[in-house]
Design an enzyme around this catalytic site. Structure first.
Site, mmCIF file in Angstrom:
data_model
loop_
_atom_site.group_PDB
_atom_site.id
_atom_site.type_symbol
_atom_site.label_atom_id
_atom_site.label_comp_id
_atom_site.label_asym_id
_atom_site.label_seq_id
_atom_site.Cartn_x
_atom_site.Cartn_y
_atom_site.Cartn_z
ATOM 1 N N GLU A 1 -18.888 -5.488 10.202
ATOM 2 C CA GLU A 1 -19.824 -4.701 10.999
ATOM 3 C C GLU A 1 -20.858 -5.571 11.706
ATOM 4 O O GLU A 1 -21.218 -5.318 12.863
ATOM 5 C CB GLU A 1 -20.530 -3.679 10.102
ATOM 6 C CG GLU A 1 -19.624 -2.596 9.542
ATOM 7 C CD GLU A 1 -18.928 -2.996 8.249
ATOM 8 O OE1 GLU A 1 -18.174 -2.166 7.703
ATOM 9 O OE2 GLU A 1 -19.136 -4.139 7.783
ATOM 10 N N LYS B 1 0.841 -1.185 0.000
ATOM 11 C CA LYS B 1 0.000 0.000 0.000
ATOM 12 C C LYS B 1 0.883 1.244 0.000
ATOM 13 O O LYS B 1 1.830 1.347 0.769
ATOM 14 C CB LYS B 1 -0.900 -0.018 1.236
ATOM 15 C CG LYS B 1 -2.056 0.967 1.182
ATOM 16 C CD LYS B 1 -3.022 0.715 2.319
ATOM 17 C CE LYS B 1 -4.229 1.636 2.227
ATOM 18 N NZ LYS B 1 -5.197 1.389 3.307
ATOM 19 N N ARG C 1 -24.949 -1.780 7.512
ATOM 20 C CA ARG C 1 -24.630 -3.165 7.171
ATOM 21 C C ARG C 1 -24.923 -4.118 8.332
ATOM 22 O O ARG C 1 -24.866 -5.332 8.165
ATOM 23 C CB ARG C 1 -23.161 -3.273 6.775
ATOM 24 C CG ARG C 1 -22.739 -2.258 5.732
ATOM 25 C CD ARG C 1 -21.321 -2.458 5.277
ATOM 26 N NE ARG C 1 -21.232 -3.498 4.266
ATOM 27 C CZ ARG C 1 -20.089 -3.897 3.707
ATOM 28 N NH1 ARG C 1 -18.953 -3.374 4.081
ATOM 29 N NH2 ARG C 1 -20.089 -4.841 2.804
#
Length: 635
Positions: A370, A288, A398
């Site tokens: 979640e 990343k 969610r």
């Protein structure tokens, strides 16, 4: 390697020739490395001008080029997961010169958008959706007898969500032609990228190996148990050197891990597996922030970038709402040893860093899960702990079933600290404008909306002290600058506070809308009430305002449909109070990305917009009253 964000547009002669992926496919393989360099440089410049996510995009420069080089997009379908990765994709698909409009009104969307480009096959802002969506596309293509390839690119933590594994479990059952690419940028996986792993990945993806595997299957499948024995032997051999046994067991042909920054290897591997039948799984390892020194050193801290201003703004010591929550959580944890902090992969965003360091044994980052975060909290509450779930409004959507089924029905003692409520510049995928509507209809749940920093601290304490489920929703960024008291005082449940007494109009404001409503009240000499509680409502103050004012105006940074204003209207009509009412909030449409102030103004939620809407409504009320006096029409 770049170490600074360019403030002037870099020289990118090769990239400037790329107006669609067909131009990428016209390049020689030797030119792809130069294209990657220029694309990385241009991406850094672009995000510096607009702000936005760039760490994930830097990590998929080579992958993006390789995919468009090998596959015939947009006929072949690329389905991206976590839209943070897709800036390079947007640049290569005809939107290079429009990238300067990112996050602006009528500009480029921060995430893939089907309305924006044929190359954006599926809209995405939340994670872990790519495999499900790509599988659906692959099945539909098979039904239509279309010879097109479908690729799901998942990564940036998205594989930590259960939905991704639900989709993987279904993929093998369908047997459709689908390639899943795992973009693995976790630091812990880097040790698997070495000579042996690269060598084995080349073997697993080579045409010779794949053709032998297919041929062997045909022959051995005719001999009882022979193919099953050979398949098990192959899987055990793979398991010794690559972490792919799980995916093989799920019925996908696992290959990898390979270096996701080796363009030549990527192109070769994709070419080798492009025409394979059935579900395939390619594991690539990337870094990343690749190519930008500060991002490589701090991939989390440089996940996104603020716009680089020519004249940098002076740093503010004013705490954000997230800061207020983070400080309160640490203070509360000092008092109560049973407090547990939970977040679904939002440690930095929700300001849980200090808590995680001071109370590591009571801190749980459950990754992008979640649903699990909410039911984990329910389990903790059952056993006597006091969980606090720090979650963004848009992500709480969610876990709605878990909130109702696992927490509210059992009336469990869970506090939800709901960050990023209201309109956000990332657009409709991230704006938190539905929570008041979907929360207020849930029995047993208390819902609070603070109007300033100190109210946030006191409401968090109020919700924590309440023996049942409670939610405090607050916006992103800083508030009006109210001094935060160190003491914590539980507010009386369901009690509003009067900020201004006036005549004719009563403004009932919720949360972030108290400040503009107060300004509107000053302009119109109206009463202003900080409602504080969306549920339970302060029915006493609503009745008082209804009987002493000609018009009640509710103001909220939430959709009008089913929101706080609807709750006030339901109460008034239920009591037979015919006072005129105007409900102001987010209209019944998705609000495109822009600056938060511009979005609020477009929705009529600036102080000026509130005044103008109120005056128009007053005119109609006066007209109705005049007609009523003539005996022709009642209000």
């Amino acid at each position: 390697m770049f170490n600074t964000i360019p403030v002037e547009r870099p020289d990118t002669p090769l990239l400037d020739r790329i107006n669609s992926p067909s131009d990428v496919r016209a390049l020689s393989e030797s030119e792809l490395t130069q294209l990657a360099y220029e694309l990385r440089h241009f991406l850094l410049y672009t995000v510096g001008q607009t702000g936005g996510h760039f760490g994930a995009g830097l990590g998929v420069i080579e992958l993006t080029i390789a995919l468009h080089y090998v596959y015939d997009t947009p006929d072949d379908l690329l389905v991206w997961d976590v839209g943070h990765q897709t800036y390079p994709h947007k640049i290569l698909t005809g939107r290079r010169e429009r990238m300067k409009t990112l996050r602006k009104h009528e500009g480029i969307a921060p995430f893939p958008s089907r309305q924006e480009s044929a190359y954006d096959t599926f809209g995405v802002g939340h994670s872990s959706t790519s495999i499900s969506a790509a599988l659906g596309m692959a099945i539909a293509s098979q039904m239509r007898q279309e010879q097109r390839r479908t690729v799901a690119i998942i990564g940036d933590g998205a594989m930590t969500a259960g939905m991704a594994f639900e989709a993987l479990n279904h993929v093998a059952d369908t047997g459709v032609d689908l390639l899943v690419i795992l973009n693995d940028n976790a630091m812990s996986i880097s040790r698997n990228v070495g000579g042996l792993a690269k060598y084995f990945a080349r073997i697993l993806s080579s045409r010779l190996y794949l053709s032998m595997r297919q041929g062997s299957k045909k022959i051995l499948s005719r001999i009882p148990h022979a193919w099953e024995f050979a398949k098990r032997t192959e899987e055990h051999m793979k398991g010794m050197v690559v972490p792919g046994t799980l995916f093989d067991e799920l019925g996908l042909n696992y290959m990898g891990p390979i270096d996701g920054h080796d363009l030549k290897a990527l192109v070769q591997t994709l070419e080798n597996i492009k025409d394979l039948d059935g579900p395939q799984f390619l594991h690539i390892v990337t870094q990343k922030g690749k190519g930008y020194g500060p991002a490589e050193d701090s991939p989390v801290g440089t996940h996104s970038l603020s716009k680089i201003e020519r004249t940098p703004a002076k740093p503010s010591n004013q705490p954000s709402y997230s800061n207020v929550f983070g400080k309160w959580l640490c203070d509360m944890a000092e008092i109560d040893p049973m407090l547990v902090g939970i977040t679904p992969a939002m440690r930095e965003g929700s300001d849980l860093v200090a808590f995680s360091e001071k109370f590591p044994d009571r801190y749980y980052d459950v990754a992008i899960a979640e649903q699990h975060s909410v039911t984990l909290a329910a389990g903790l509450a059952v056993a006597g702990a006091k969980p606090v779930v720090a979650i963004y409004s848009t992500f709480l959507q969610r876990a709605y079933d878990q909130l109702i089924h696992d927490v509210a029905i059992q009336n469990l003692d869970v506090l939800f600290a709901i960050d990023r409520a209201g309109l956000l510049e990332d657009g409709p995928t991230h704006s938190g404008v539905f929570d008041l509507s979907f929360l207020r209809c849930v029995p047993n749940l208390i819902v609070m909306a603070p109007s300033d920093e100190n109210e946030t601290r006191q409401m968090l304490y109020t919700g924590y002290c309440h023996p049942g489920p409670a939610a405090v929703r607050y916006p992103r960024g800083v508030g009006p600058g109210m001094q935060v008291e160190t003491t914590m005082t539980a507010l009386p449940i369901g009690r509003a506070r009067t900020l201004r007494e006036g005549v004719t109009v009563a403004f009932l404001a919720f949360g972030s809308m108290v400040e503009p409503a107060l300004e509107a009240g000053e302009t119109m000499n109206g009463s202003v009430i900080d409602m504080r509680f969306v549920k339970p409502l302060d029915e006493e103050v609503i009745s008082a305002m209804a009987t002493s004012h000609d018009l009640i105006v509710t103001v909220e940074e939430n959709v009008i449909a089913g929101g706080a204003g609807s709750a006030v209207m339901e109460y008034l009509r239920g009591q037979g109070l015919e006072t005129a009412i105007l409900t102001l909030g987010i209209p019944d449409r998705f609000i495109a990305q822009d600056s938060p102030g511009a979005m609020l103004a477009a929705c009529g939620l600036s102080a000026q917009g509130i005044v103008e809407a109120t005056r128009r409504r007053l005119e109609s009320v006066s007209s109705d009253q005049a007609l009523s006096a003539d005996g022709r029409l009642g209000r």
